[in-house]
Design a protein around this motif. Structure first.
Motif, PDB file in Angstrom:
ATOM      1  N   LYS A  85     -69.410 -40.742-144.596  1.00 54.62           N
ATOM      2  CA  LYS A  85     -68.731 -41.234-143.392  1.00 54.62           C
ATOM      3  C   LYS A  85     -68.719 -40.166-142.305  1.00 54.62           C
ATOM      4  O   LYS A  85     -68.978 -40.461-141.124  1.00 54.62           O
ATOM      5  CB  LYS A  85     -67.302 -41.665-143.727  1.00 54.62           C
ATOM      6  N   LEU A  86     -68.412 -38.934-142.686  1.00 56.66           N
ATOM      7  CA  LEU A  86     -68.335 -37.856-141.698  1.00 56.66           C
ATOM      8  C   LEU A  86     -69.702 -37.583-141.077  1.00 56.66           C
ATOM      9  O   LEU A  86     -69.792 -37.296-139.872  1.00 56.66           O
ATOM     10  CB  LEU A  86     -67.764 -36.591-142.345  1.00 56.66           C
ATOM     11  N   ARG A  87     -70.775 -37.676-141.884  1.00 56.27           N
ATOM     12  CA  ARG A  87     -72.128 -37.492-141.344  1.00 56.27           C
ATOM     13  C   ARG A  87     -72.484 -38.595-140.357  1.00 56.27           C
ATOM     14  O   ARG A  87     -73.062 -38.325-139.290  1.00 56.27           O
ATOM     15  CB  ARG A  87     -73.171 -37.465-142.471  1.00 56.27           C
ATOM     16  N   CYS A  88     -72.159 -39.834-140.701  1.00 59.60           N
ATOM     17  CA  CYS A  88     -72.451 -40.953-139.796  1.00 59.60           C
ATOM     18  C   CYS A  88     -71.818 -40.714-138.428  1.00 59.60           C
ATOM     19  O   CYS A  88     -72.467 -40.883-137.382  1.00 59.60           O
ATOM     20  CB  CYS A  88     -71.927 -42.263-140.383  1.00 59.60           C
ATOM     21  N   LEU A  89     -70.562 -40.326-138.427  1.00 56.45           N
ATOM     22  CA  LEU A  89     -69.847 -40.102-137.164  1.00 56.45           C
ATOM     23  C   LEU A  89     -70.410 -38.896-136.427  1.00 56.45           C
ATOM     24  O   LEU A  89     -70.693 -38.970-135.219  1.00 56.45           O
ATOM     25  CB  LEU A  89     -68.361 -39.917-137.458  1.00 56.45           C
ATOM     26  N   ALA A  90     -70.580 -37.776-137.131  1.00 54.18           N
ATOM     27  CA  ALA A  90     -71.060 -36.551-136.476  1.00 54.18           C
ATOM     28  C   ALA A  90     -72.450 -36.753-135.881  1.00 54.18           C
ATOM     29  O   ALA A  90     -72.730 -36.309-134.750  1.00 54.18           O
ATOM     30  CB  ALA A  90     -71.068 -35.399-137.469  1.00 54.18           C
TER      31      ALA A  90
ATOM     32  N   VAL B 225     -63.268 -46.779-131.679  1.00 53.43           N
ATOM     33  CA  VAL B 225     -63.551 -46.439-133.073  1.00 53.43           C
ATOM     34  C   VAL B 225     -62.629 -47.300-133.921  1.00 53.43           C
ATOM     35  O   VAL B 225     -61.473 -47.528-133.556  1.00 53.43           O
ATOM     36  CB  VAL B 225     -63.293 -44.937-133.353  1.00 53.43           C
ATOM     37  N   SER B 226     -63.129 -47.793-135.041  1.00 52.18           N
ATOM     38  CA  SER B 226     -62.270 -48.548-135.942  1.00 52.18           C
ATOM     39  C   SER B 226     -62.790 -48.404-137.360  1.00 52.18           C
ATOM     40  O   SER B 226     -63.968 -48.658-137.621  1.00 52.18           O
ATOM     41  CB  SER B 226     -62.212 -50.028-135.554  1.00 52.18           C
ATOM     42  N   ALA B 227     -61.918 -47.971-138.269  1.00 50.82           N
ATOM     43  CA  ALA B 227     -62.318 -47.743-139.655  1.00 50.82           C
ATOM     44  C   ALA B 227     -61.428 -48.543-140.606  1.00 50.82           C
ATOM     45  O   ALA B 227     -60.204 -48.375-140.607  1.00 50.82           O
ATOM     46  CB  ALA B 227     -62.240 -46.253-139.993  1.00 50.82           C
ATOM     47  N   PHE B 228     -62.048 -49.418-141.369  1.00 48.17           N
ATOM     48  CA  PHE B 228     -61.378 -50.184-142.425  1.00 48.17           C
ATOM     49  C   PHE B 228     -60.170 -50.952-141.903  1.00 48.17           C
ATOM     50  O   PHE B 228     -59.128 -51.000-142.560  1.00 48.17           O
ATOM     51  CB  PHE B 228     -60.965 -49.253-143.576  1.00 48.17           C
ATOM     52  N   CYS B 229     -60.330 -51.572-140.755  1.00 43.95           N
ATOM     53  CA  CYS B 229     -59.223 -52.324-140.173  1.00 43.95           C
ATOM     54  C   CYS B 229     -59.483 -53.820-140.179  1.00 43.95           C
ATOM     55  O   CYS B 229     -58.757 -54.575-140.830  1.00 43.95           O
ATOM     56  CB  CYS B 229     -58.947 -51.847-138.747  1.00 43.95           C
TER      57      CYS B 229
ATOM     58  N   TYR C 163     -59.409 -38.485-139.847  1.00 46.56           N
ATOM     59  CA  TYR C 163     -60.777 -37.982-140.026  1.00 46.56           C
ATOM     60  C   TYR C 163     -61.776 -38.663-139.100  1.00 46.56           C
ATOM     61  O   TYR C 163     -62.774 -38.060-138.678  1.00 46.56           O
ATOM     62  CB  TYR C 163     -61.221 -38.173-141.487  1.00 46.56           C
ATOM     63  N   GLN C 164     -61.527 -39.934-138.765  1.00 43.66           N
ATOM     64  CA  GLN C 164     -62.472 -40.717-137.977  1.00 43.66           C
ATOM     65  C   GLN C 164     -62.592 -40.221-136.539  1.00 43.66           C
ATOM     66  O   GLN C 164     -63.484 -40.646-135.806  1.00 43.66           O
ATOM     67  CB  GLN C 164     -62.080 -42.202-137.995  1.00 43.66           C
ATOM     68  N   LEU C 165     -61.711 -39.300-136.132  1.00 46.62           N
ATOM     69  CA  LEU C 165     -61.715 -38.789-134.758  1.00 46.62           C
ATOM     70  C   LEU C 165     -62.125 -37.319-134.678  1.00 46.62           C
ATOM     71  O   LEU C 165     -62.163 -36.753-133.576  1.00 46.62           O
ATOM     72  CB  LEU C 165     -60.326 -38.962-134.137  1.00 46.62           C
TER      73      LEU C 165
END
Length: 285
Positions: A57-62, A179-183, A85-87
């Motif tokens: 997940k962190l790689r996808c965002l970065a 941004v939206s994660a698991f919502c 973490y998503q931000l």
């Protein structure tokens, strides 16, 4: 930044969809710390293996933010939950960040971290990992200071309302990015509700703006303490179709299959998706 909590039973009309009401009532038992333990502490929170879900997940965002295309002044995190973490990669690219959640307990959890209160959940491992993969020579302390400085407000949200932030919101609208994660899949009783919720949050985004969406694939339930929450199972094809119907161009779509050792009995998730989508300009719709 604290906002008074509002229950679904107060804001939903008497003739509201019973599925949504049931979801809302179930979330009144949501336990943020149990959710964090289940998903952001080992084994799922183990960041030492690049094959883990956290590093993915962190790689996808970065990598998406590293393109330089997703930037601007304002960003809204839709349904933040108790996580930040998503931000961590986003905060270098937006100076005005709004975090949101329906539940007051989640907003309180976020405020503990923002104020560096004793007992706040530690995201330092995630911050260190993001600094490592971004490779800018930034310390994790600098990363967290920047995120804290750029989160300007934490607000209630209801993605099932046509105006998710309510009337008279202090958020500068429309936003440059969401941004939206698991919502969305976690609060929608069926696919039609998921589609409508996506349409509602899309009204908060400017034409040409970007949406980064992370979610569960083919999941039907998850645990957060005593709460057993129902999830609408979605496939890659269904997510893409929903985005297209809401006026997005899909720029990138990635999937992760949950390995056996991370299927820990706290949910029945098969995998995770990451989407980078761009809202079409009016003339392109």
């Amino acid at each position: 930044m604290s906002q008074a909590d509002t229950s679904y039973t107060e804001i939903l009309a008497p003739d509201s969809d019973p599925g949504r009401v049931a979801v809302a009532l179930a979330y009144q038992r949501f336990e943020p710390r149990a959710y964090l333990r289940n998903n952001y502490m080992p084994p799922r929170g183990d960041l030492s293996s690049p094959e883990g879900v956290g590093p993915w997940k962190l790689r996808c965002l970065a990598q998406t933010f590293a393109t330089g295309e997703v930037s601007g002044r304002t960003l809204i995190d839709i349904g933040s939950g108790p996580t930040v973490y998503q931000l961590l990669s986003a905060c270098a690219h937006f100076e005005d960040i709004t975090m949101t959640d329906f539940l007051e307990v989640n907003r309180q959890e976020l405020e503990l971290w923002l104020r560096e209160e004793p007992g706040a959940f530690s995201w330092s491992g995630y911050s260190q990992h993001v600094c490592l993969i971004e490779g800018k020579g930034e310390s994790w302390q600098e990363k967290e200071r920047q995120l804290r400085a750029r989160v300007k407000r934490i607000l209630p949200i209801d993605v099932h309302q046509p105006r998710p932030l309510g009337a008279g919101s202090p958020v500068p609208l429309p936003a440059d990015a969401l941004v939206s994660a698991f919502c969305l899949e976690a609060v929608s009783p069926d696919l039609a509700s998921f589609q409508r919720a996506l349409g509602h949050i899309t009204t908060l985004l400017r034409p040409g703006g970007h949406l980064l969406l992370i979610g569960a694939l083919e999941e039907s339930w998850y645990l957060a303490g005593e709460a057993r929450l129902v999830v609408v199972p979605v496939s890659e094809k269904e997510v893409k179709k929903a985005l297209e119907e809401s006026g997005y161009e899909v720029r990138d779509f990635r999937t992760y299959t949950m390995p056996a050792h991370l299927r820990t009995g706290v949910d029945d998730v098969n995998g995770v998706f990451f989407v980078w989508a761009q809202k079409k300009m009016a003339e392109d719709v």
